[in-house]
Scaffold this active site. Structure first.
Site, PDB file in Angstrom:
ATOM      1  N   GLU A  31       0.847  -1.208   0.000  1.00 12.41           N
ATOM      2  CA  GLU A  31       0.000   0.000   0.000  1.00 12.41           C
ATOM      3  C   GLU A  31       0.875   1.247   0.000  1.00 12.41           C
ATOM      4  O   GLU A  31       1.902   1.285   0.675  1.00 12.41           O
ATOM      5  CB  GLU A  31      -0.871  -0.041   1.270  1.00 12.41           C
ATOM      6  CG  GLU A  31      -1.738   1.161   1.505  1.00 12.41           C
ATOM      7  CD  GLU A  31      -2.600   1.036   2.772  1.00 12.41           C
ATOM      8  OE1 GLU A  31      -2.750  -0.079   3.317  1.00 12.41           O
ATOM      9  OE2 GLU A  31      -3.106   2.075   3.221  1.00 12.41           O
TER      10      GLU A  31
ATOM     11  N   GLU B  66      -2.744  10.728   2.567  1.00  9.88           N
ATOM     12  CA  GLU B  66      -3.934  10.838   3.410  1.00  9.88           C
ATOM     13  C   GLU B  66      -4.022  12.239   4.013  1.00  9.88           C
ATOM     14  O   GLU B  66      -3.005  12.853   4.324  1.00  9.88           O
ATOM     15  CB  GLU B  66      -3.922   9.788   4.530  1.00  9.88           C
ATOM     16  CG  GLU B  66      -4.191   8.389   4.001  1.00  9.88           C
ATOM     17  CD  GLU B  66      -4.521   7.402   5.107  1.00  9.88           C
ATOM     18  OE1 GLU B  66      -5.669   6.919   5.149  1.00  9.88           O
ATOM     19  OE2 GLU B  66      -3.629   7.116   5.927  1.00  9.88           O
TER      20      GLU B  66
END
Ligand SMILES: *[C@@H]1O[C@H](CO)[C@@H](O)[C@H](O)[C@H]1NC(C)=O
Ligand SMILES: *[C@@H]1O[C@H](CO)[C@@H](O)[C@H](O)[C@H]1NC(C)=O
Ligand SMILES: *[C@@H]1O[C@H](CO)[C@@H](O)[C@H](O)[C@H]1NC(C)=O
Ligand SMILES: *[C@@H]1O[C@H](CO)[C@@H](O)[C@H](O)[C@H]1NC(C)=O
Ligand SMILES: *[C@@H]1O[C@H](CO)[C@@H](O)[C@H](O)[C@H]1NC(C)=O
Ligand SMILES: *[C@@H]1O[C@H](CO)[C@@H](O)[C@H](O)[C@H]1NC(C)=O
Length: 366
Positions: A165, A169
């Site tokens: 991943e 964010e």
């Protein structure tokens, strides 16, 4: 970080009747009757064999459908013709749709020629979209506006089926910052300050910025508006036993807005997200929802030069190096045979609800 929204599709899949209540992981792979291990760790058929299906926890390494291959693209959102608004109905044809909505609601606000609004309400658990195609190295740039509300997180990430991943964010309480992070097979590689904050951005709610993930075999670079803010060298991620703890498997692009600041979140998640969400916020009362806007997503594949013929997909093979599966290109189809969900009763509604409730709790302990 893991969102509540992420577990909702489990319920849909159970109701579609293609699931077995059996859980799966790399040491307990799925039985042959329900060969595919979903991204949430449940065995099933049909949709369980598509996006997120974990080859290492499935009945065999080729139980999951191969991952639709990367294509260079500029995705814009003047209309939603290329978005399937309910991922349950995806049949694996990446020529038909560029994106599926895994959970939640999207809207076209059309303020300046069309943008994708991802919606968060008190009841919908947030919204998540996944690309139908995978990227196996490449440069991905999302032009977006984040939320601006404490506890509300906007995210642009890549996620592989074995949980490599790469993240951008944006916790909504800090609209001059973005955070970057990466995971290898679901774990944050050891080392201090793996997650980093980029400060000094002009208001990320009011202004579009271009956030880039430039993921190459030897370097991972994060940029804002074309300016590099962080570089990770693959060589620096190799641990003492020689395992490269660096994202290296084909990944979907995911866009989301999700609630970190809710009662079921772990305290650390609430704090990280900027506190509990205020559902009485004037913005929320006025619009009836929170939202984040995506103007475009530009994809430049990193592996185009390696292709021969009309390859359609990526597939997993045995280890290339220690604890790292090999990835090959293949002409095998990515389609399900009997496409679409068959409504049945593999398990009771109550059973499914109980399982989902358990998962929701689990997701927030993470
Ligand atoms: C894998 O699944 C089995 C059966 O549910 C469980 O007992 C075991 O703890 C799991 N292993 C991991 C590493 O999660
Ligand atoms: C998606 O489709 C499934 C199966 O018909 C349905 O149960 C579910 O409500 C749908 N989800 C949304 C968000 O519309
Ligand atoms: C996949 O979608 C494309 C575009 O809609 C369509 O032309 C093609 O026939 C579909 N393939 C299959 C096997 O359904
Ligand atoms: C958004 O605006 C564009 C340009 O004005 C138009 O072409 C498009 O149809 C609009 N989309 C929607 C969903 O109204
Ligand atoms: C895919 O098919 C084409 C044409 O039949 C062939 O040239 C190519 O080698 C195949 N590629 C793979 C990876 O199987
Ligand atoms: C890859 O190697 C790990 C240990 O390094 C082993 O546990 C695993 O079974 C291997 N996987 C495959 C698909 O060969």
């Amino acid at each position: 970080m893991h969102s509540l929204a992420a577990v909702l599709p489990v319920l849909l899949a159970f109701l579609a009747g293609s699931a077995q209540a059996t859980t799966c992981n790399a040491t307990n792979p799925c039985p042959s009757a329900f060969p595919c291990c979903s991204e949430f760790g449940f065995c099933g058929t049909d949709a369980f064999c598509l996006g997120g299906c974990n080859p290492l926890a499935s009945n065999s390494i080729d139980s999951c459908r191969p991952n639709p291959i990367c294509q260079d693209a500029t995705h814009t959102f003047a209309n939603f013709n290329r978005i399937l608004t309910n991922a349950t109905y995806f049949n694996g044809n990446a020529s038909e749709y560029d994106w599926v909505v895994n959970s939640g609601t999207i809207m076209n606000t059309n303020v300046s020629g069309g943008e994708l609004a991802m919606i968060l309400t008190e009841n919908n658990g947030g919204t998540r979209l996944s690309s139908t195609r995978y990227v196996h190295y490449g440069t991905i740039t999302a032009r977006l506006k984040t939320g601006r509300w404490g506890g509300v997180v906007t995210a642009f990430i890549t996620m592989s089926d074995i949980k490599d991943e790469i993240d951008w964010e944006f916790p909504g309480a800090a609209t001059t910052e973005g955070q970057t992070n990466y995971f290898w097979q679901g774990v944050i590689p050891s080392g201090p300050n793996n997650g980093q904050t980029t400060k000094g951005l002009s208001d990320t709610y009011s202004n579009y910025h271009d956030y880039t993930i430039d993921w190459q075999p030897k370097t991972l670079t994060f940029s804002v508006d074309g300016k590099v803010v962080r570089t990770i060298n693959q060589a620096d991620t190799v641990d003492k036993s020689g395992v490269s703890r660096y994202p290296n498997t084909p990944s979907r692009i995911q866009l989301s807005i999700w609630p970190a600041g809710i009662a079921s979140s772990a305290p650390g998640t609430v704090q990280w997200g900027g506190g509990m969400i205020n559902w009485q916020d004037p913005d929320y009362l006025a619009a009836g929802h929170f939202y984040a806007l995506v103007k475009s997503v530009v994809v430049k594949c990193g592996d185009s030069a390696q292709r021969t013929g009309e390859v359609q997909a990526y597939k997993y093979g045995s280890n290339a190096t220690s604890q790292t599966p090999s990835i090959a290109m293949t002409n095998q189809t990515t389609l399900l045979n009997g496409a679409g969900p068959t409504l049945g009763s593999a398990m009771s509604f109550r059973g499914a609800m109980a399982t989902v409730a358990g998962l929701m709790i689990a997701a927030h302990i993470l």
